[in-house]
Structures are given as C-alpha cells and as structure tokens.
Design a protein around this motif. Structure first.
Motif, short mmCIF file in Angstrom:
data_model
loop_
_atom_site.label_atom_id
_atom_site.label_comp_id
_atom_site.label_asym_id
_atom_site.label_seq_id
_atom_site.Cartn_x
_atom_site.Cartn_y
_atom_site.Cartn_z
N GLN A 152 0.71 -1.18 -0.22
CA GLN A 152 0.09 0.04 0.08
C GLN A 152 1.02 1.24 -0.07
O GLN A 152 2.14 1.39 0.51
N TRP A 153 0.27 2.37 -0.68
CA TRP A 153 0.97 3.40 -0.66
C TRP A 153 0.66 4.57 0.53
O TRP A 153 -0.46 4.86 0.77
N SER A 154 1.55 4.80 1.35
CA SER A 154 1.35 5.78 2.53
C SER A 154 1.71 7.21 2.25
O SER A 154 1.05 8.29 2.85
N ALA A 155 2.42 7.10 1.25
CA ALA A 155 2.67 8.66 0.60
C ALA A 155 2.90 8.51 -1.02
O ALA A 155 3.51 7.57 -1.44
N THR A 156 2.47 9.59 -1.62
CA THR A 156 2.66 9.49 -3.06
C THR A 156 3.13 10.72 -3.55
O THR A 156 2.84 11.93 -3.02
N LEU A 157 3.80 10.77 -4.61
CA LEU A 157 4.35 12.13 -5.00
C LEU A 157 3.38 12.96 -5.92
O LEU A 157 2.32 12.56 -6.19
N GLY A 158 3.45 14.27 -5.47
CA GLY A 158 2.26 15.21 -5.69
C GLY A 158 2.49 16.69 -4.97
O GLY A 158 3.43 16.60 -4.28
N CYS A 200 4.23 16.83 -1.60
CA CYS A 200 4.80 15.41 -1.12
C CYS A 200 5.84 15.23 -2.18
O CYS A 200 5.68 14.89 -3.32
N ASN A 210 7.53 9.18 -3.06
CA ASN A 210 6.51 7.80 -2.83
C ASN A 210 7.14 6.84 -1.66
O ASN A 210 8.14 6.79 -1.50
N SER A 254 5.94 3.39 0.62
CA SER A 254 5.01 2.40 0.58
C SER A 254 5.20 1.53 1.80
O SER A 254 6.13 1.67 2.52
#
Length: 223
Positions: A37-43, A46, A49, A51
C-alpha cells in the motif's frame, strides 16, 4: 566443475536467481501473501513515494532461520552470515520425482565439493503459482551433504520437505547438523557448475525467515 554452457553464447558474469516478489507471488497455503500500500505518493506537497509492505518472510526466495523449525532456534537476524556467501555448486536433478535422492545428484559430487549446494528440479520454476507437488530433499541426502562438509543447501522449490509434511524430516536434519537453507531459488538458466553465491538475509531480529536477493557470480578463470 566449472560454470559453462553447451553453446558458444557467452555466459553472464552474474545470475539473478531470485524469484520476483509482488501481489501474485505464490505462498504456502495459509501463509501471508505480499501486499503493498502507498502511505505517501508524489504530488503537490509530497516529494516522495513511500510504501508499506505486508508479507510472510517466506515469500519469494528466502532463507529459513532455525526459529522456523525449532522452538528454541535462533531468529534469522542472529544467524551468522558466512554460510550465505561463498563458493557453491549448482546441480541439476530434473524430473527426479518427489524427493532428491543421492543418486539424483551423485553425478555432480566429484572433485572438491564447495560448502554450498543448490539443486535445480524444475525445467521452469513456477514463479506464478503454488506447486503442491513440489520436489523436496530426502533427509539422507542432506545427511550425506553435511558429511561432505556442506554448510548450506538450496532448492528451487518452496520447501526442502514435501508440502504436506508435518514432521519436516529434512528441516530437522539441518537443525541437528547446523546447516542453513535457501528456498524458492530460480535456477532455470543456470548451467551446472561452480559459482560464488551471495544471498544475504536481512537482520530481522525476531523473524523465522528473511527474503534474500540471491545471485551467483562467475568464478574467475583458472590460471
């Protein structure tokens, strides 16, 4: 024995013998599959990434710890690393049936035997499905390898014991003889011969096994 091929195609200097690990990786029935699961993603806001992973330490290519088959056994993080790196021999025992008997590997037990032996049983290792009919080691084969000075045994199936075994006789031999074990190796494209093995487990201080990134390196030419 030396690493060689039957054709003029040059052999690679490095063989990756690790099974791919992803959500579809087969696991022993009832064991914990790989999940990510992704706990943070580029954007915006943020920069990375990140996981989170959930899995059994027996997913993919892995090293068992004594804790896996003995209540008082050491966790994988406490196991010395020497057995997991150094000279090894790859032996083919294709279509040998349910157990690797000594007769299936005797052809490769010549010369100076390295202290690590990896046995290939599949024509193509099933990286995408569970094989309930997997080939395992006969306990006497491991006894004889230990007598010959082998400190690590490996196999391209999910277990050195049959999938439905409860006594786990081959695991009990490695417990009693102090051997280490690698399972779920991918040896499909590796010729029989001698190599350098590098397959270090993670320093998981309470775990019964650890994933490894297992590779074989070609030995330097003899002078």
């Amino acid at each position: 024995m030396r690493a060689m091929t039957a054709t003029s195609t040059p052999s690679p200097a490095l063989w990756d013998i690790s099974a791919p690990v992803h959500a579809g990786s087969p696991v022993f029935p009832g064991d914990t599959p790989y999940q990510q699961q992704w706990s943070a993603t580029l954007g915006p806001g943020c920069p990375v990434n990140v996981s989170a992973l959930t899995l059994s330490p027996h997913v993919g290519t892995h090293a068992d710890a004594p804790l896996h088959y003995a209540a008082d056994g050491a966790a994988i993080g406490a196991v010395p690393l020497e057995a997991f790196i150094g000279p090894c021999r790859v032996v083919h025992a294709l279509d040998c049936g349910p157990l690797i008997e000594w007769t299936h590997i005797a052809h490769a037990m010549t010369g100076t035997l390295p202290p690590r032996v990896l046995v290939r049983t599949y024509a193509r290792m099933p990286v995408d499905r569970w094989d309930a009919g997997l080939t395992a080691y006969a306990p006497d084969t491991i006894e004889r390898l230990a007598d010959a000075g082998v400190v690590l045994v490996g196999i391209d199936t999910a277990s050195i014991d049959p999938a439905d075994s409860k006594p786990l006789p081959s695991h009990q031999v490695i417990r009693r003889r102090g051997l280490r074990v690698l399972e779920n190796l991918v040896l499909d494209d590796v010729p029989e011969g001698d190599y350098e093995l590098i397959a270090l487990p993670l320093k998981l201080t309470t775990a019964d096994a650890s994933p490894v990134r297992a590779v074989l390196r070609a030995l330097p030419p003899r002078a």
